[in-house]
Design a protein around this motif. Structure first.
Motif, PDB file in Angstrom:
ATOM      1  N   LEU A 159       8.206   0.011   0.906  1.00  0.00           N
ATOM      2  CA  LEU A 159       7.689  -0.362  -0.416  1.00  0.00           C
ATOM      3  C   LEU A 159       8.648   0.140  -1.480  1.00  0.00           C
ATOM      4  O   LEU A 159       9.344   1.134  -1.277  1.00  0.00           O
ATOM      5  N   MET A 178       5.712   0.384  -7.666  1.00  0.00           N
ATOM      6  CA  MET A 178       4.472   0.420  -6.895  1.00  0.00           C
ATOM      7  C   MET A 178       3.247   0.601  -7.798  1.00  0.00           C
ATOM      8  O   MET A 178       3.288   1.347  -8.771  1.00  0.00           O
ATOM      9  N   ILE A 193      -0.397  -2.843  -4.576  1.00  0.00           N
ATOM     10  CA  ILE A 193       0.747  -2.976  -3.662  1.00  0.00           C
ATOM     11  C   ILE A 193       0.687  -1.888  -2.597  1.00  0.00           C
ATOM     12  O   ILE A 193       0.873  -2.142  -1.403  1.00  0.00           O
TER      13      ILE A 193
END
Lengths: 534, 534
Positions: free
Chosen positions: A421, A426, A430
Motif C-alpha cells: 500500500l 493511505m 484503502i
C-alpha cells in the motif's frame, strides 16, 4: 587456537589426522575484530556476534563516541571506542522520515521533495566526510594499531555499507569477511558479480526481474544517476586516504572487491535469482529463530482473538510519531476488523482506536510472528522484519517508507506473499481493503507458507552456514581459492574492449591489405592493357 | 511417496508440522528417469545412481542397443533400451588417440594433424545425427512415452553433454537435473552464468585465469571458432526436432538453460573461481571415498617399497596400447627410481622394465591413491582421477592426451600441486626428470595436501550435497526460485544493446534539437542584423 598454516609441512599420517579434524570444523577461540554500522544494521551484526561469542570466539567491536545502538559494554564483546564521529545522525534520519511523510501526504511541490532529497545527499556526503576523518584518526593512532597487531586477530568482520572495516582490514593485512547486503556503492552483488541490467533491477526503481523495454531503460538510466551520486558523495572522501594508507596503486572499489567472503543477508526465496560468485555465502534469515512463549498478558490477548486471530503492526525503529490524522485512519480501519490487533505505536493515542487494538511501545516481534494466532503482519519492509515473516510464514501487508523497503516488498509481492500500500496516500478505506484482502484471499497465506518452506529447505541453517564460513576463513587464513582476482583488471580489459578493438583493427588491416592488393593488381592489369593497346 | 504440492492449502498447525518434516529432508522413494552419456561420463553417473538407489529411490536408465559401459541389468536400476544408436563409437575414439600419438611422436605434417581434427569434427556431427534420430524414435514411440507418463517420474537426471535427456524432460514436462561438466555447447558454466572471456579460459586453450593481452586475444578467437564448430556439428541436427516436438518457439540453447538444477562435477579447489548461478550446485569429488584395504599381493608390494613409497601410473580407459618405443622410454625412467611402481598397462611388455615396476591391466585406483605409501600419481588428467588424487592428497605428474585433460592439469599446475609433461615428445630423460622433480620437491606435496584439505573443508560432503538437492527438486517439483528466466530474453535485450541504442538515439535527438534551435536562433539574429544593416 589451532590452525593449519597453508605452507605447514606434514608427514602423511599427520595430514590424515588433520583432514579428519578440519572436516569437523575445528576452530578453538578465534579472535575477531568487528567494524559495524550503527542503526538497524547493528541489530543483525549483534546477533552474529552473540553467536560467535557463544561458540567460543573473542570479539572486539569498534565504535565511536556518538554510537547510537552499539553499547560500550556487553557480555558478548569488548569494545574499542574511537574519538571521532561515525557521522550516523539518528535525529536527522528520524526527522527525514517525518518530513517525507508530511511532504507526501500534504502533496507539497516536487521542488520541496527535491530539496529534501538534496539534503539527504548532502547529509550522506557529510557522513562520508566524518567517517573518513575518524578512519584517519584510527590509522594514525599508532598505539591502537600496535595493540591490534599484538592481539593477532584472525579476521576483520565488517558491514561494508561503510568502508571503515574494509580499509582497516587491508591496513592490518587481515582476512576480511562481510556481513553484507549493501556496500558503499549500492547493492552488494553489483560490486562482486556480473549484474546484467536487463533482468537485475536496481534498488530504488521498484522493478522486478521481469522488465519490459521501458522498465529496462529506466533501470539503465537509474544506474547512470547512481554512479554520479556515488562519485559525488562517497568516493572523493576516501580515495586520497586509501592511496596514502593502503598504497598508491589501491583503488577504492577494488578494496571492497578483495574481501575473502561475503556473507549476504538474503537468500533466493527473498531476492530474485541472479549471477553470484563462489565466495558469496547466502545467510538470509540467519537472525530468525523459533518463537519463545509470550508474556502472560500478550498470550491472553492472543488467545482472546478466538478463530479470527491477530494482526501485528510495526513500522520499525526509524519511525517516531506518525501524523495524528494518519494514525486515526489506521486505527479506524483496524477497529472494523473481526481480528484483534497489536500495534507498536508511539505518540498521541488515536481518537478512533477500537477495543480490538492493543497499543504497545515495544513488542517481542519474533515471538508474536511465530504465534499460531498471528494472521497478518503490517510492516514497513525492513529486511529483518520481512525475513522473520518469511521464517514464520506470515503474509505481509507492506507500507514501505524509505531506503530499500519498497523494493523489498516488490520481491514479496512478486511471490504473491504480500500486498503493498502507499503509506502516504493511505486512508481508512484503502487500508481496510488492504487488510481485508490479505486476510481473506487464501493465496497470500499459501504463497507465504510455500516460500517459508523453501527458505527452510536447505542443507544447513543460515546461522550455522555463516559461522562455518567465518571459521573456514580463520582455519585457512582467507578464502583465496574462492575469490577471482578479476577486479585487478582495468575495466576495458575486464570487458574485453581492448581485445575487441585489437581484433577489429586486425580484421580491418587484413581487409585493407587485401583491397590494396586487388587494386594494385587491377592497376597493373589496366596498365598492361593500356600499354598493349598503345 | 510424500510430497507437498506448492499450491496445497493447509491450516496453520499442519503447516508447522510440514515445515519440521521438510527440513529433515523427507523424500521417500522418488522415481528418477536417467538419460546418461556413455564412456567415462557413465562411470560417475553410475556412482550417483548407486547412491540414489541406496537411499531408496527407483532409478530407470535409458540406454541404446550399442551401449558400451551401460549394462542392461543392474541391482541399482532398471533399464530401457532404445532401438536406435547412441553414435558413441568407442573404436573410433581409441583409434583417434592411437593415431594422435603416432602423428605427434613422428612429427607428421600439420596437414595430417588437421585432417585428423576434421575427421573428429565429422565424427561429432555423425554422432549428433545418430543421436537425433534415436531421440526422434524415442519421442515417436507412443507406448514408451505413455509408460513414462504413467510411471509418474519425479525428475529427469541427465548428462547434458548430449541433449537426449534435456529434450525428453521438456517433452514429458518433468523437472530437470544435470550431472554436468559439459553441455552440448562446451563447458557447462558458459551456458548458464556470465563468463567474461577476460579471465575465464576456454577449455582447449590451456590458459589459466590470469592471462596477458595476447592470451586474452587467443581466448576470444578460440571462442569464435568454437561457436562456428558448434553451429556446424551440433545445433542443425536438433533444431528442427525441437521445434517439432517441444514447440515452435523453443530454442535449442534455451532448453539447456531451463534446467532446474546443475550438479556441477567440479569445485573451486579444482576449477578457477568464476561467476556462477544460484541453481548451480558444486559436487566436485562426489565420487571420492576413503580407501579400502588392498588385495594382499598389492599390499605386500606397497609395503616392500619401504621408506621410498610407490608411484602409480594410469592413462585411463581410452588408451589402449601405446607405441612400444614410448613404453620402453617410460619403463626405463621408472627403473631408475628408488620407488616401486604400479603401472596400469596393456600391450607388449616393455624391454626396459625394471624389477621395481609391477604391470597390471586393472588396478583399484582409489584404494591405491589412499594408501599411505603412495607418493605420486602419473595420470592422463581425466576428471575422475584428478579428483581422487585431490581427495587423497597425492601430487600429480600429468601426461595429458585429449579432450579437457591438458586444461585439467593447467588447473593443478596453477596450484603447484603437479607438473605437466608433453606425452608426445617425452623420452626417458624428460620423464625421469619430471618424476624426480615431483617426488623430491616438497612444494608439490604441500600444495596438494593444502588443496586436499580445502576440498574437504566444506559443510557437507559433495555426495550428500548432490543427493540433498536432487531430493529438493523432488520435494518442490523443481527449483524455480533458484533459476533466472533471463535466457528467455533475446541476446540484444539480455546485453541491453536495445536499451543502449535507444538511449544513444534519445541523447542524439536532444542534442540535435538543441543544435537546430541554436542555429535557428542564430539565423534569426543574423537575419535581423542584415535587415537592420540594409
Amino acid at each position: 587456537m589451532i590452525f593449519f598454516h597453508p605452507r605447514m609441512k606434514m608427514n602423511w599420517p599427520l595430514v590424515w589426522i588433520t583432514l579428519c579434524l578440519t572436516s569437523t570444523t575445528l576452530v578453538i577461540g578465534g579472535k575477531i575484530l568487528v567494524f559495524p554500522l550503527d542503526g538497524s544494521h547493528w541489530v543483525n551484526m549483534k546477533i552474529l556476534i552473540e553467536e560467535l561469542h557463544l561458540r567460543g570466539h573473542q570479539v572486539t567491536v569498534i565504535r565511536t563516541t556518538d554510537s547510537w545502538y552499539i553499547k560500550e559494554t556487553s557480555p558478548s564483546y569488548t569494545s574499542v571506542t574511537l574519538g571521532g564521529e561515525s557521522g550516523f545522525d539518528k535525529e536527522f534520519l528520524k526527522n527525514f522520515v517525518a518530513q517525507l511523510i508530511i511532504i507526501q501526504r500534504e502533496g507539497k511541490s516536487a521542488w520541496t521533495r527535491f530539496k529534501l532529497e538534496l539534503e539527504v545527499t548532502q547529509k550522506a556526503a557529510e557522513m562520508s566526510e566524518k567517517m573518513s576523518k575518524t578512519i584517519v584518526q584510527l590509522l594514525e593512532n599508532q598505539d591502537l594499531i600496535e595493540t591490534f597487531h599484538k592481539t593477532k586477530f584472525d579476521l576483520v568482520l565488517t558491514d561494508p555499507a561503510i568502508p571503515g572495516g574494509v580499509i582497516l582490514a587491508h591496513y592490518l593485512g587481515l582476512p576480511l569477511v562481510y556481513n553484507v547486503r549493501w556496500t558503499s556503492h549500492g547493492e552488494g552483488h553489483f560490486d562482486i558479480a556480473p549484474s546484467p541490467l536487463s533482468y537485475i533491477p536496481l534498488t530504488g526503481t521498484l522493478l522486478s526481474d521481469k522488465m519490459n523495454f521501458l522498465e529496462r531503460v529506466l533501470n539503465m538510466v537509474y544506474f547512470g544517476f547512481m554512479q554520479i551520486q556515488l562519485a559525488y558523495c562517497n568516493t572523493p572522501y576516501y580515495s586520497a586516504l586509501i592511496k596514502k594508507y593502503i598504497g598508491p596503486e589501491a583503488s577504492y572499489k577494488a578494496l571492497f572487491q578483495a574481501a575473502d567472503l561475503w556473507l549476504m543477508r538474503v537468500d533466493f526465496v527473498f531476492e530474485f535469482p541472479r549471477p553470484t560468485m563462489p565466495n558469496v555465502i547466502y545467510m538470509g534469515g540467519f537472525q530468525c529463530k523459533p518463537a519463545k512463549p509470550l508474556p502472560q498478558h500478550l498470550e491472553d490477548f492472543m488467545q482472546s482473538s478466538g478463530e479470527h486471530g491477530v494482526v501485528i503492526m510495526s513500522l520499525g525503529t526509524f519511525i517516531g510519531e506518525i501524523p495524528h490524522d494518519l494514525a486515526n485512519e489506521i486505527a479506524a480501519a483496524f477497529a472494523k476488523l473481526p481480528q484483534k490487533v497489536i500495534w507498536r505505536y508511539v505518540g498521541q493515542r488515536p481518537d478512533t482506536l477500537g477495543n480490538n487494538t492493543l497499543l504497545v511501545d515495544w513488542m517481542p516481534q519474533n515471538d508474536l510472528l511465530g504465534h499460531p494466532k498471528t494472521k497478518l503482519f503490517v510492516a514497513h519492509g525492513g529486511t529483518n522484519g520481512i525475513q522473520e515473516a518469511i521464517y514464520h510464514g506470515v503474509p505481509l501487508l507492506g507500507v514501505p517508507l524509505i531506503f530499500d523497503q519498497h523494493d523489498n516488498f516488490v520481491r514479496i509481492a512478486a511471490r504473491g506473499a504480500g500486498k503493498i500500500l502507499d503509506f502516504f496516500s493511505m486512508n481508512e478505506d484503502i487500508f481496510f481493503e488492504g487488510l481485508k484482502e490479505v486476510l481473506t484471499e487464501p493465496s497470500y497465506r499459501v504463497n507465504m507458507e510455500r516460500i517459508s518452506r523453501l527458505h527452510k529447505d536447505v542443507p544447513m541453517k543460515p546461522m550455522d552456514t555463516a559461522i562455518f564460513w567465518i571459521e573456514f576463513v580463520m582455519r585457512n587464513k582467507g578464502a583465496a581459492h574462492l575469490r577471482t582476482e578479476s577486479y585487478r583488471l582495468p575495466w576495458y580489459s575486464y570487458h574485453s574492449v581492448d581485445v575487441m578493438l585489437f581484433l577489429a583493427a586486425a580484421v580491418l588491416l587484413i581487409l585493407g591489405t587485401f583491397v590494396a592488393f586487388i587494386r594494385l593488381f587491377c592497376f597493373k592489369v589496366c596498365l598492361r592493357k593500356k600499354i598493349k593497346s598503345e
